[in-house]
Every structure is written in structure tokens, then in C-alpha cells.
Design an enzyme around this catalytic site. Structure first.
Site, PDB file in Angstrom:
ATOM      1  N   ALA A 187       0.706  -1.284  -0.124  1.00 20.27           N
ATOM      2  CA  ALA A 187      -0.002  -0.212  -0.188  1.00 20.27           C
ATOM      3  C   ALA A 187       0.850   1.123  -0.080  1.00 20.27           C
ATOM      4  CB  ALA A 187      -0.899   0.011   1.191  1.00 20.27           C
ATOM      5  N   ALA A 188       0.501   2.200  -0.501  1.00 17.42           N
ATOM      6  CA  ALA A 188       1.170   3.394  -0.516  1.00 17.42           C
ATOM      7  C   ALA A 188       0.136   4.723  -0.548  1.00 17.42           C
ATOM      8  CB  ALA A 188       1.955   3.795  -1.973  1.00 17.42           C
ATOM      9  N   ALA A 189       0.572   5.727   0.395  1.00 15.29           N
ATOM     10  CA  ALA A 189      -0.463   6.727   0.733  1.00 15.29           C
ATOM     11  C   ALA A 189       0.379   7.953   0.661  1.00 15.29           C
ATOM     12  CB  ALA A 189      -0.992   6.565   2.033  1.00 15.29           C
ATOM     13  N   SER A 190      -0.255   9.048   1.097  1.00 16.35           N
ATOM     14  CA  SER A 190       0.665  10.382   0.860  1.00 16.35           C
ATOM     15  C   SER A 190       1.713  10.511   1.855  1.00 16.35           C
ATOM     16  CB  SER A 190      -0.655  11.517   1.136  1.00 16.35           C
ATOM     17  OG  SER A 190      -1.023  11.589   2.361  1.00 16.35           O
ATOM     18  N   GLY A 192       3.518   7.874   3.232  1.00 21.00           N
ATOM     19  CA  GLY A 192       4.426   6.722   3.370  1.00 21.00           C
ATOM     20  C   GLY A 192       3.886   5.681   2.761  1.00 21.00           C
ATOM     21  N   VAL A 194       3.814   0.855   2.886  1.00 20.06           N
ATOM     22  CA  VAL A 194       3.779  -0.367   3.635  1.00 20.06           C
ATOM     23  C   VAL A 194       4.159  -1.369   3.189  1.00 20.06           C
ATOM     24  CG1 VAL A 194       2.320  -1.619   5.114  1.00 20.06           C
ATOM     25  CG2 VAL A 194       1.824   0.749   5.125  1.00 20.06           C
ATOM     26  N   ASP A 343      -9.684   8.550  11.902  1.00 21.14           N
ATOM     27  CA  ASP A 343      -9.936   7.971  10.600  1.00 21.14           C
ATOM     28  C   ASP A 343     -10.282   6.487  10.407  1.00 21.14           C
ATOM     29  OD1 ASP A 343      -9.477   8.437   7.956  1.00 21.14           O
ATOM     30  OD2 ASP A 343      -7.506   7.924   7.898  1.00 21.14           O
TER      31      ASP A 343
END
Length: 683
Positions: A187-190, A192, A194, A343
Site C-alpha cells: 500500500a502507498a499513501a501520501s 508513506g 507499507v 480516521d
């Protein structure tokens, strides 16, 4: 590098109770330098010793330090400022050209344009858009819904950079720390991305690595936006109702906390301590040996998203049950301990194979202070009572409105919103619909939404959205009301005792229907114990704070015993009359008294079905209180009142030839009649 230990923030007490040690902040001078320094400039840890045994460092949001840093770099600031201002100007021009258009489709198109623009501007603006989606005092309702769709996702960055960060933070190459690490991020978010990994000791873990250049880009954007907020607030001070600079600082503080993975790890441990013991709640373990500011290692949780209904059904998992578990956990977060997950989107709530609800990602957390928690419950009571003046005053107490705000036009606006939404019962409220209507009121009147409330709304609306996906008829508040009822019946706090009084008494009359409803709902709360509640109720009743209720109680007990005795006497004389053929004149029991008896019978049935009801235990508890002097005085008052009532009725019926209904109908006894009617038709 010199490290200065500062005074703990409010949450530090709870952290210290969990055993987190040697926590230090950078000094002001090195705070911004460290936050913006390239990874290679940070002093790495030389070993993977447990976090508790080492002094850890955290970067805090410091607007003054950021202003000093970027004040010396005008070219860098202006390059970024132009890249931000140009799309914002184009958007503003479009809105100005549309100002005379009331076509909803046009406004919808502009809302979509804003969402797409924020996505392209980068992580800080994605986070800002998400924050704005919870600010009905700043953003028109049509924009709120579109901004809520902002996805916190960006393309992954190269593994080489992630591996470099792991080595710099943990002091060894990834292959020396982890037995396995997935070839690509899962997974890639704003902020970082994982990886799925495996420790040398065999545990399966999730490894979160921070995005490169993140701190610098966030700090620069925050600096530009803060100066823009200061300018706007100065130029448009008469039109802007909210503290834009304060809101910007609150947002920046949150995002800085999210950038510090040691803070997220502490959040996870505190969450586990407060809520991990609840039935069917699961919180993953943190591995402190492999966690630093830009790298977080936590237990990998195998699970299924609550929105994947077919997969859950195939595993035999009841999604509706897990949603209820989530609602109950959220209530404890918001109203009991005040530390809540802000969240809870579908990716952060998983159903484990053994049917538990697992919480993930503890970067965005918030705190509700005790007076705010009680204020929220008091607001629920005023809502149930349809006391909109009291509700408006609650908004002042909760800091939505300033004390000098004229509530005259706001009270009918709130009445209009909630009268439409309440319908037949508060338990059937649709949280999203009432929030949408309330948002319009907040945008029109001088409301200033506190940061904690904005995050609460985001949390509950998101949770309800997941719930409705599982069950279109799901009502969050119908599942929440048992908890509120339990708190009102058992919490000894003066604020809630006052709320209970307001709920049960009106104009000197006891509202039996409200008590029945409270007991019925509280019975459905899993941790409600009747014997404990009864003990607390009796202690309160005979305390100084219970003075207000004892007089009412004496009157109600006298009337109830009198009615029961009359009914028993009538039944007995009716039987004797049938046996001996006698005709006995009887004074009819009034409809109000008859309805009261029905309430008492139903309440007794509810009590018998409630967890913790044991006749011997209840009797023992009552015997303990019978020995109290206050009880004896109460008994004397009841006996006196009952005797007075019987003698008065005897004189009326046998000497004056009048029955109860005739007496009640007289003008001088209209007060008694009004009390009876208020019990029959409570508002």
C-alpha cells in the site's frame, strides 16, 4: 546534538503510565533543521535496542521556527507559491464567473474541480481537503460531500529509498533486521508506504516507511498556507467568522504527529490499553525494537474489509455485528475516555478470521476533554426533550458559539433541523442526513466548529457510511442510545445527574415513559449491570445532591401505593360482591393513575429481564439502606402522605358523596389535573 526535555503534553501522562520512557523533543533551534534535513544528516541508532531503553526524539510543529527557516529562502518559497497560486486563481475565477448561477450541477462541477486540484497539489493539500470536508462552518454543504471523497493515495516511491531509510533509522540493512520483506509495497499513501515482512523471530509484520522529502514539502506548504490565512483573515475579517490561522495550526500539528511514527506507535499502545479489552476488538502489537521516527513496525493483521460483504459471508462472519461493535467502541472513545480514532475508513477496519474487529493506522487520533464529553451527552438529552434553547446553550458551552452570540435566530433554526430529523424517535436518526442539515445552519450562522468536533463528525459519518454499505437500514444512533441510557443511569457525574433530572421531570411531574425507555435501552448495553446501577442510584438518592429528587419521589410513591391499594381493594370487594350478592360503591381509578400502573408493571418486567437482577441481592441492598436515618425520614414522609391521602378521600366519598374525578375537575384542583395529564401525555 544537545537534546532538551520539555514539559509533557497533555497526552504524556497516559503514555508514561504505559511505560514509554526517556521521551525528548528537539530544541527550537534544531527542530526545523532536523525536520527538513536529508535522511543522511540524521544521527542513526547504532543498534536495534528496545525503544524503552533509548532516548527518542520527536519533531513538533513550530510555526515560528518554520517562518525563520523559510524567511531566509525567498526563491524556494516563491517557486512553490506560484505553483499553488496559479491553480487556485483559476479555480477562484471559475467560481466568480459562476456566482450568479444557482444550478446545482454547476456547483457540483466546481466541487469536483476543487477535489482534483487538491489531489494534484500534493500530500499537504490532500490532508487539507480531508480536513475541510469536516468544516461546515467554512465550506458550503455541496463541497463537503465531494471533499470527503479525497483519496489519501499516491504512487509508490522506489524500494532503494525505503531501504535506505530503514538502514538510517534502525542502524542496519533491511535483510539484517527482517527475515523477509515483500518485493513491492502492499500500500502507498501520501505520507508513506507499507511492506509486508517477517522478523527473524518469526512474527509477520507490517513495515511502514515514510515518503522521501515529505517533511520539507509539508513544512513549505504549511508555511505558505499559514501566511495566506493570515492575509485573508486581515483583509476579510468582517466576512470570515472562523480563526483561519488557528485552524491551520491545528491541522499542521496533526499532520506533524502523523509524520512521527513513534507518536503513532504510542497512540496504538494507548488505544490498546483503553479499548483492547472490549469484546471482539483487536489492536495489533507494536514492535518498538524496529520502530523509529520514519519507520514503524507493527503486527500484520490478516483480515477482510467490512465493505467486502461476499468475502465476509463466505467466512461466516457477521458484518452487522462487527459494525455494532465498532459503534460501541466509538462511543467509549468519544464519551468515556476521550481518546479516539479519527480516521476509521474501510481500510483501517478489518474483520479478522476469528470474527473480531481490528483497528489499524493510529496516525490520526484526537482528544475530547471531560467537559466536552459531558456536554455532548447533555446535548443528546436536550435533543430528546426537544429543548432547543438548551441545545443552543450547549453549543455555547461546547465552544461552537461565543458567549455574546445572539441565540434568538439560532434556536428556531435548530428546531427546524431537529424536528424534521427526529421523526418518531431519537434512536431512528440518520446521522448523515442530520449532519448535512446542521452543516447548512452552521454555515449560515456564526458557528466556529472546534477541531475535536470536526474529527468526531468525520469519524461517525465514515463509520455510518460503512454501516449503511453493510445494512442500508442501519442507524448509528439507534445502536448508540443504549450506551447513552446506561451512562445517564449509572454515571455519578453532577452534569449527567442534572441531565437525568431534566429527562425524567418536567413541571414537577415524573415522566414514567422516559424512565421506561431509558431502562429498556440500558438493558441492551452489554456492560450494564442492574445491581451496580441500583446501588449507585440509592447512594445518589440519599446524598446531598439527591435532595431535589427525594421530594418528587415521596409524592410519586404515595400516589402509586395509594392507587395500587385502591385497585387491590376494588378487586377484593368485587369478588366479595359476587360471592354475597352485595353492591359496593367504588371510586373509579382515573385514567392517569391507571396508565401509571401500567408503566410500573412494564418497568418491573424490564428490571426482571435485566442483567444483574437477583431478588436476594436487590433485597439485601435495600435492607442496607433501610437502616439509614435518611431512609427512615423518607418512610415517615411516605406514611404521612399516604395517611393524609386516604383520610381526605374517605371524607370526600363517605361524608361529601363526591368521587375522585369530580374533585379533580374543580378549578382549585386544576394543578393536580395538569400533573396527571402531563403524565398521561408527556411532551
Amino acid at each position: 546534538m544537545n537534546v532538551k526535555t520539555v514539559s509533557p503534553a497533555p497526552y504524556r501522562k497516559a503514555d508514561s503510565e504505559m511505560g514509554t520512557k526517556n521521551y525528548a523533543y528537539y530544541t527550537k533551534e534544531e527542530n526545523i533543521e532536523t525536520a527538513l534535513a536529508p535522511a543522511s544528516a540524521l544521527v542513526p541508532f547504532k543498534s536495534a535496542a528496545p525503544m524503552e531503553e533509548k532516548e527518542t526524539k520527536s519533531v513538533r510543529y513550530d510555526p515560528e521556527a518554520i517562518a525563520v527557516y523559510y524567511g531566509a529562502r525567498p526563491l524556494q518559497v516563491w517557486r512553490r507559491r506560484l505553483s499553488i497560486i496559479w491553480p487556485l486563481l483559476k479555480f477562484a475565477l471559475s467560481v466568480i464567473l459562476d456566482r450568479n448561477s444557482k444550478n446545482p450541477q454547476t456547483q457540483k462541477r466546481r466541487a469536483i474541480q476543487l477535489r482534483e486540484m487538491l489531489s494534484q497539489l500534493g500530500p499537504a493539500f490532500i490532508k487539507i481537503g480531508q480536513a475541510l470536508s469536516t468544516r461546515p462552518d467554512l465550506v458550503p454543504p455541496i463541497y463537503l460531500e465531494e471533499l470527503a471523497k479525497l483519496q489519501d493515495q499516491l504512487p509508490a516511491f522506489p524500494n532503494e529509498i525505503a531501504y535506505q531509510f530503514i538502514e538510517e533509522e534502525l542502524g542496519a540493512k533491511p535483510e539484517q533486521i527482517y527475515a523477509e520483506l515483500s518485493a513491492e509495497p502492499v500500500a502507498a499513501a501520501s505520507l508513506g508506504q507499507v511492506y509486508k515482512g517477517k522478523l527473524k523471530t518469526g512474527e509477520i509484520v507490517a513495515v511502514k516507511v515514510q515518503r522521501p522529502g515529505l517533511a520539507e514539502s509539508i513544512a513549505l506548504d504549511v508555511y505558505i498556507l499559514r501566511t495566506l490565512a493570515m492575509w485573508a483573515q486581515k483583509i476579510f475579517k468582517k466576512r470570515i467568522k472562523s480563526d483561519l490561522v488557528g485552524i491551520m495550526d491545528e491541522f499542521a500539528s496533526r499532520i506533524y504527529e502523523e509524520m512521527d511514527y513513534t507518536q503513532e506507535a504510542r497512540n496504538a499502545e494507548r488505544f490498546a490499553e483503553l479499548y483492547g479489552h472490549l469484546k471482539d476488538i483487536y489492536v495489533p502489537q507494536i514492535y518498538w525494537e524496529y520502530t523509529r521516527r520514519r519507520v514503524l513496525t507493527m503486527e500484520w493483521v490478516n483480515g477482510t474489509k467490512l465493505t467486502q460483504l461476499q468475502a465476509l459471508k463466505a467466512q461466516g462472519i457477521d458484518a452487522s455485528h462487527l459494525i455494532e461493535i465498532g459503534v460501541q467502541c466509538s462511543l467509549r472513545q468519544l464519551l468515556e475516555h476521550g481518546f479516539f480514532h479519527a480516521d476509521p475508513h474501510p481500510g483501517n477496519l478489518l474483520a479478522t478470521p476469528d470474527g473480531k474487529l481490528a483497528y489499524l493506522d493510529f496516525g490520526m487520533m484526537s482528544q475530547v476533554k471531560p467537559y466536552q464529553r459531558y456536554g455532548l451527552i447533555e446535548a443528546v438529552v436536550h435533543l430528546v426533550n426537544r429543548d432547543f434553547e438548551g441545545l443552543a446553550k450547549d453549543y455555547v458551552k461546547l465552544e461552537f458559539l461565543t458567549p455574546d452570540t445572539d441565540l434568538t435566530p439560532i434556536i428556531p433554526a435548530l428546531a427546524n433541523v431537529f424536528n424534521n430529523a427526529l421523526g418518531a424517535s431519537v434512536a431512528e436518526l440518520n446521522f448523515k442526513s442530520i449532519t448535512d442539515q446542521l452543516s447548512a445552519v452552521m454555515y449560515e450562522y456564526p458557528f466556529r466548529v472546534p477541531a475535536y468536533y470536526a474529527l468526531i463528525i468525520r469519524s461517525l459519518v465514515t463509520l455510518e457510511g460503512i454501516a449503511i454499505n453493510v445494512d442500508p437500514n442501519f442507524k448509528v444512533l439507534s445502536k448508540a442510545y443504549p450506551y447513552v441510557a446506561k451512562r445517564l443511569l449509572t454515571d455519578p457525574a453532577p452534569e449527567l445527574r442534572a441531565s437525568l433530572r431534566d429527562l425524567l421531570f418536567k413541571d414537577g411531574s415524573f415522566r414514567w415513559n422516559r424512565l421506561e425507555n431509558l431502562l429498556k435501552n440500558a438493558k441492551n448495553s452489554e456492560d450494564y449491570d442492574l445491581s451496580q446501577a441500583l446501588n449507585q442510584a440509592l447512594e445518589f438518592l440519599f446524598s446531598e445532591r439527591g435532595d431535589f429528587i427525594r421530594d418528587y419521589l415521596v409524592d410519586e410513591i404515595v400516589k402509586s401505593i395509594d392507587t395500587l391499594s385502591r385497585q387491590g381493594f376494588q378487586n377484593a370487594t368485587a369478588v366479595l360482591g359476587e360471592w354475597f350478592g352485595l353492591r359496593v360503591n367504588q371510586s373509579p381509578i382515573s385514567p392517569a393513575d391507571q396508565q401509571k400502573l401500567e408503566y410500573i408493571q412494564r418497568i418491573w418486567s424490564i428490571l426482571q429481564e435485566t442483567r444483574g437482577f437477583e431478588p436476594m441481592k436487590v433485597a439485601s441492598l435495600l435492607l442496607q439502606f433501610l437502616s439509614k436515618p435518611e431512609t427512615q425520614r423518607l418512610g415517615q414522609q411516605i406514611a404521612y402522605g399516604l395517611t393524609e391521602r386516604i383520610i381526605a378521600r374517605f371524607i370526600r366519598e363517605f361524608f361529601l358523596g363526591e368521587d375522585e374525578n369530580e374533585i379533580t375537575a374543580r378549578p382549585e384542583n386544576q394543578f393536580i389535573s395538569s400533573l396527571a395529564m402531563s403524565e398521561t401525555n408527556p411532551k
